[in-house]
Motif scaffolding. Structure first.
Motif, PDB file in Angstrom:
ATOM      1  N   LYS A  64       0.832  -1.205   0.000  1.00 47.04           N
ATOM      2  CA  LYS A  64       0.000   0.000   0.000  1.00 47.04           C
ATOM      3  C   LYS A  64       0.869   1.258   0.000  1.00 47.04           C
ATOM      4  O   LYS A  64       0.623   2.203  -0.761  1.00 47.04           O
ATOM      5  N   THR A  65       1.921   1.272   0.823  1.00 48.77           N
ATOM      6  CA  THR A  65       2.820   2.432   0.887  1.00 48.77           C
ATOM      7  C   THR A  65       3.528   2.636  -0.442  1.00 48.77           C
ATOM      8  O   THR A  65       3.632   3.762  -0.936  1.00 48.77           O
ATOM      9  N   LEU A  66       4.025   1.552  -1.035  1.00 48.83           N
ATOM     10  CA  LEU A  66       4.691   1.645  -2.334  1.00 48.83           C
ATOM     11  C   LEU A  66       3.745   2.206  -3.383  1.00 48.83           C
ATOM     12  O   LEU A  66       4.117   3.087  -4.169  1.00 48.83           O
ATOM     13  N   SER A  67       2.517   1.732  -3.391  1.00 53.66           N
ATOM     14  CA  SER A  67       1.517   2.201  -4.343  1.00 53.66           C
ATOM     15  C   SER A  67       1.243   3.688  -4.175  1.00 53.66           C
ATOM     16  O   SER A  67       1.195   4.446  -5.153  1.00 53.66           O
ATOM     17  N   GLU A  68       1.095   4.120  -2.930  1.00 57.67           N
ATOM     18  CA  GLU A  68       0.789   5.528  -2.660  1.00 57.67           C
ATOM     19  C   GLU A  68       1.964   6.448  -2.986  1.00 57.67           C
ATOM     20  O   GLU A  68       1.779   7.524  -3.550  1.00 57.67           O
ATOM     21  N   GLU A  69       3.170   6.032  -2.635  1.00 59.18           N
ATOM     22  CA  GLU A  69       4.334   6.903  -2.818  1.00 59.18           C
ATOM     23  C   GLU A  69       4.805   6.981  -4.270  1.00 59.18           C
ATOM     24  O   GLU A  69       5.465   7.942  -4.651  1.00 59.18           O
ATOM     25  N   THR A  70       4.486   5.979  -5.072  1.00 57.02           N
ATOM     26  CA  THR A  70       4.930   5.986  -6.468  1.00 57.02           C
ATOM     27  C   THR A  70       3.784   6.205  -7.446  1.00 57.02           C
ATOM     28  O   THR A  70       4.009   6.226  -8.656  1.00 57.02           O
ATOM     29  N   ASN A  71       2.573   6.339  -6.923  1.00 56.55           N
ATOM     30  CA  ASN A  71       1.377   6.542  -7.756  1.00 56.55           C
ATOM     31  C   ASN A  71       1.206   5.443  -8.793  1.00 56.55           C
ATOM     32  O   ASN A  71       0.916   5.712  -9.962  1.00 56.55           O
ATOM     33  N   ILE A  72       1.418   4.197  -8.363  1.00 53.71           N
ATOM     34  CA  ILE A  72       1.156   3.056  -9.246  1.00 53.71           C
ATOM     35  C   ILE A  72       0.006   2.259  -8.643  1.00 53.71           C
ATOM     36  O   ILE A  72      -0.238   2.328  -7.432  1.00 53.71           O
TER      37      ILE A  72
END
Length: 91
Positions: free
Chosen positions: A8-16
């Protein structure tokens, strides 16, 4: 932090999308597991390193009953924190 929180954090921080973030995290984890299973060492600079240690079998005692038991040899993952991680945690 668990795996789903990391995704979830990766998705939010990279907008993927979550699906792509899950693929990235799963690929990373799967490749680390394969490398360790093959006997390789995994090093992430600034974070730490992972390796597999082999432990021999031995005779022990069941603490509840006192009976002798044979502990089979095993391979266990071992993590060693890197210098930068240690310094980050102790500042």
């Amino acid at each position: 932090m668990n795996k789903s929180e990391l995704i979830k954090t990766l998705s939010e921080e990279t907008n993927i999308p979550i699906e792509e973030a899950a693929m990235v995290v799963n690929t990373f984890v799967d490749n680390m597991k394969e490398a360790l299973a093959d006997g390789d060492r995994v090093e992430i600079r600034g974070f730490g390193s992972f390796k597999v240690k082999d432990y021999g079998g031995y005779s022990g005692r069941n603490p509840k009953t006192g009976d002798m038991v044979v502990v089979q040899p095993k391979r266990l993952p071992f993590f060693r924190a890197g210098k930068e991680l240690k310094e980050f945690l102790n500042d």
